[in-house]
Design an enzyme around this catalytic site. Structure first.
Site, PDB file in Angstrom:
ATOM      1  CE1 TYR A   7      -3.680  -1.622  -7.295  1.00 36.80           C
ATOM      2  CE2 TYR A   7      -5.436  -3.236  -7.551  1.00 36.80           C
ATOM      3  CZ  TYR A   7      -4.502  -2.608  -6.761  1.00 36.80           C
ATOM      4  OH  TYR A   7      -4.378  -2.950  -5.431  1.00 36.80           O
TER       5      TYR A   7
ATOM      6  CB  SER B  81      -4.309  -6.668  -5.723  1.00 30.54           C
ATOM      7  OG  SER B  81      -5.710  -6.642  -5.908  1.00 30.54           O
TER       8      SER B  81
ATOM      9  CE  LYS C 191      -1.110  -3.721  -6.297  1.00 33.29           C
ATOM     10  NZ  LYS C 191      -0.116  -3.404  -5.264  1.00 33.29           N
TER      11      LYS C 191
HETATM   12  N1  LIG Z   1      -7.235  -1.702   0.333  1.00 31.49           N
HETATM   13  C1  LIG Z   1      -7.451  -2.703  -0.480  1.00 31.49           C
HETATM   14  O1  LIG Z   1      -8.606  -3.158  -0.665  1.00 31.49           O
HETATM   15  C2  LIG Z   1      -6.320  -3.358  -1.210  1.00 31.49           C
HETATM   16  C3  LIG Z   1      -6.540  -4.611  -1.806  1.00 31.49           C
HETATM   17  C4  LIG Z   1      -5.498  -5.237  -2.476  1.00 31.49           C
HETATM   18  C5  LIG Z   1      -4.245  -4.646  -2.520  1.00 31.49           C
HETATM   19  N2  LIG Z   1      -4.044  -3.429  -1.933  1.00 31.49           N
HETATM   20  C6  LIG Z   1      -2.700  -2.861  -2.016  1.00 31.49           C
HETATM   21  O2  LIG Z   1      -2.252  -2.526  -0.725  1.00 31.49           O
HETATM   22  C7  LIG Z   1      -1.323  -1.442  -0.799  1.00 31.49           C
HETATM   23  C8  LIG Z   1      -1.699  -0.387   0.225  1.00 31.49           C
HETATM   24  O3  LIG Z   1      -3.009   0.074  -0.022  1.00 31.49           O
HETATM   25  P1  LIG Z   1      -3.928   0.698   1.107  1.00 31.49           P
HETATM   26  O4  LIG Z   1      -5.285   0.211   0.814  1.00 31.49           O
HETATM   27  O5  LIG Z   1      -3.350   0.497   2.441  1.00 31.49           O
HETATM   28  O6  LIG Z   1      -3.841   2.257   0.708  1.00 31.49           O
HETATM   29  P2  LIG Z   1      -3.958   3.593   1.581  1.00 31.49           P
HETATM   30  O7  LIG Z   1      -4.825   3.396   2.756  1.00 31.49           O
HETATM   31  O8  LIG Z   1      -4.295   4.654   0.605  1.00 31.49           O
HETATM   32  O9  LIG Z   1      -2.465   3.798   2.124  1.00 31.49           O
HETATM   33  C9  LIG Z   1      -1.423   3.971   1.215  1.00 31.49           C
HETATM   34  C10 LIG Z   1      -0.156   4.320   1.974  1.00 31.49           C
HETATM   35  O10 LIG Z   1       0.923   4.411   1.038  1.00 31.49           O
HETATM   36  C11 LIG Z   1       1.408   5.763   0.958  1.00 31.49           C
HETATM   37  N3  LIG Z   1       1.647   6.002  -0.462  1.00 31.49           N
HETATM   38  C12 LIG Z   1       0.736   6.086  -1.459  1.00 31.49           C
HETATM   39  N4  LIG Z   1       1.336   6.283  -2.629  1.00 31.49           N
HETATM   40  C13 LIG Z   1       2.665   6.343  -2.382  1.00 31.49           C
HETATM   41  C14 LIG Z   1       3.825   6.538  -3.179  1.00 31.49           C
HETATM   42  N5  LIG Z   1       3.716   6.741  -4.501  1.00 31.49           N
HETATM   43  N6  LIG Z   1       5.022   6.528  -2.582  1.00 31.49           N
HETATM   44  C15 LIG Z   1       5.145   6.339  -1.247  1.00 31.49           C
HETATM   45  N7  LIG Z   1       4.089   6.150  -0.444  1.00 31.49           N
HETATM   46  C16 LIG Z   1       2.874   6.146  -1.004  1.00 31.49           C
HETATM   47  C17 LIG Z   1       0.306   6.618   1.586  1.00 31.49           C
HETATM   48  O11 LIG Z   1       0.800   7.804   2.184  1.00 31.49           O
HETATM   49  P3  LIG Z   1       0.920   9.175   1.304  1.00 31.49           P
HETATM   50  O12 LIG Z   1      -0.391   9.361   0.622  1.00 31.49           O
HETATM   51  O13 LIG Z   1       1.276  10.225   2.287  1.00 31.49           O
HETATM   52  O14 LIG Z   1       2.033   8.893   0.337  1.00 31.49           O
HETATM   53  C18 LIG Z   1      -0.208   5.664   2.663  1.00 31.49           C
HETATM   54  O15 LIG Z   1       0.655   5.637   3.774  1.00 31.49           O
HETATM   55  C19 LIG Z   1      -1.344  -0.963  -2.249  1.00 31.49           C
HETATM   56  O16 LIG Z   1      -0.240  -1.523  -2.938  1.00 31.49           O
HETATM   57  C20 LIG Z   1      -2.631  -1.564  -2.805  1.00 31.49           C
HETATM   58  O17 LIG Z   1      -2.556  -1.808  -4.182  1.00 31.49           O
HETATM   59  C21 LIG Z   1      -5.055  -2.774  -1.297  1.00 31.49           C
END
Ligand SMILES: NC(=O)c1ccc[n+]([C@@H]2O[C@H](COP(=O)([O-])OP(=O)(O)OC[C@H]3O[C@@H](n4cnc5c(N)ncnc54)[C@H](OP(=O)(O)O)[C@@H]3O)[C@@H](O)[C@H]2O)c1
Length: 254
Positions: A159, A146, A163
């Site tokens: 967080y 991130s 990261k």
């Molecule tokens: N969205 C952003 O703005 C952003 C920016 C920078 C980095 N990121 C990073 O991108 C990654 C994905 O984020 P996202 O925004 O796509 O989130 P999201 O929409 O909430 O999706 C998260 C996915 O991971 C699964 N998950 C969550 N916790 C888990 C765990 N402990 N074990 C296994 N599966 C898990 C969820 O399914 P279940 O809930 O069914 O487990 C879902 O499929 C994360 O590492 C986050 O830090 C996101």
């Protein structure tokens, strides 16, 4: 997608953690679109099944479990090997950010949990993928970090620290696993997913105003970057963190 519409098989196989929705789903979609077979993970079994159906059950399997659970890590790697016979690419995407507030008052058990899910899990999956396939056959690893890992992020400090650790883990693994395996990270800014919803819901235009490219990210933006880093197009790139942020970091110093 019907069988007739499926792209020719690439012959390669990927494991994407946390991929029933959001960025992980976007990555899985990009890899399936180029012909990879993919294993996706997530905690909620029903959501995972639905994602497998949407991506195409001919080429995608789901293994439900928590990313930090060692037995789940082993099961995901073993079932990928059983189903597809190889494991070329690992995308460590599952992550958590359960708290918002000053780091001075952070519950240290919560800090441990954040590290466990965001950093130690990624290392566990990398170790298992290495031993199951990559150490003899090569491949790539992509860690979804991130921009919070690149500079201080008020109110999401733990967080951000996790990261930053993931970015250093990327370099450590890249050094240790070379020349067989390339390891890179992606550092996204805000991508429109459930995880980030609170940051833009009801005020998307305002939230996007500081992005030079004029919009927030969508999961396919990260899918494209992950497809690049897991392909021969990036054959001489390892240990790097690709910032995918709509130009947000260009504002630094302004
Ligand atoms: N969205 C952003 O703005 C952003 C920016 C920078 C980095 N990121 C990073 O991108 C990654 C994905 O984020 P996202 O925004 O796509 O989130 P999201 O929409 O909430 O999706 C998260 C996915 O991971 C699964 N998950 C969550 N916790 C888990 C765990 N402990 N074990 C296994 N599966 C898990 C969820 O399914 P279940 O809930 O069914 O487990 C879902 O499929 C994360 O590492 C986050 O830090 C996101």
């Amino acid at each position: 997608m019907t069988s007739a519409e499926l792209p020719p098989l690439s012959g390669e196989v990927a494991l994407v953690t946390g991929a029933s929705r959001g960025i992980g789903y976007g990555v899985a979609e990009a890899l399936v679109a180029r012909g990879d077979r993919v294993c996706i993970t997530g905690r909620n079994e029903d959501a995972l099944k639905e994602a497998v159906e949407k991506l195409g059950a001919e080429r995608v399997i789901g293994v439900a479990g928590k990313a930090h659970d060692l037995d789940h890590q082993s099961e995901a790697v073993e079932r990928t090997m059983e189903a597809f016979g190889r494991l070329d690419h690992l995308v460590n995407n599952a992550g958590t950010n359960p708290v918002f507030g000053p780091i001075a008052d952070l519950d240290l058990d919560v800090a441990r949990k954040v590290f466990e899910t965001n950093v130690i899990s990624a290392l566990g999956f990398a170790q298992k993928t290495w031993h199951a396939w990559q150490k003899d056959n090569g491949g790539t690893i992509v860690n979804i970090a991130s921009i919070a890992g690149l500079a201080p992020s008020p109110f999401i400090g733990a967080y951000g620290v996790s990261k930053a650790a993931m970015i250093n883990l990327t370099q450590q693994l890249a050094h240790e696993f070379a020349p067989r395996v390339r390891v890179n990270a992606i550092a996204p800014a805000v991508v429109k997913t459930k995880f980030a919803q609170a940051l833009y819901e009801g005020r998307e235009e305002e939230a996007a105003a500081s992005y030079p490219l004029g919009r927030l990210g969508v999961p396919s933006d990260i899918g494209g970057a992950a497809a690049f880093l897991t392909s021969g197009q990036s054959a001489w790139v390892t240990g790097q963190t690709l910032v995918v942020d709509g130009g947000l970091f260009l504002n630094a110093g302004v």
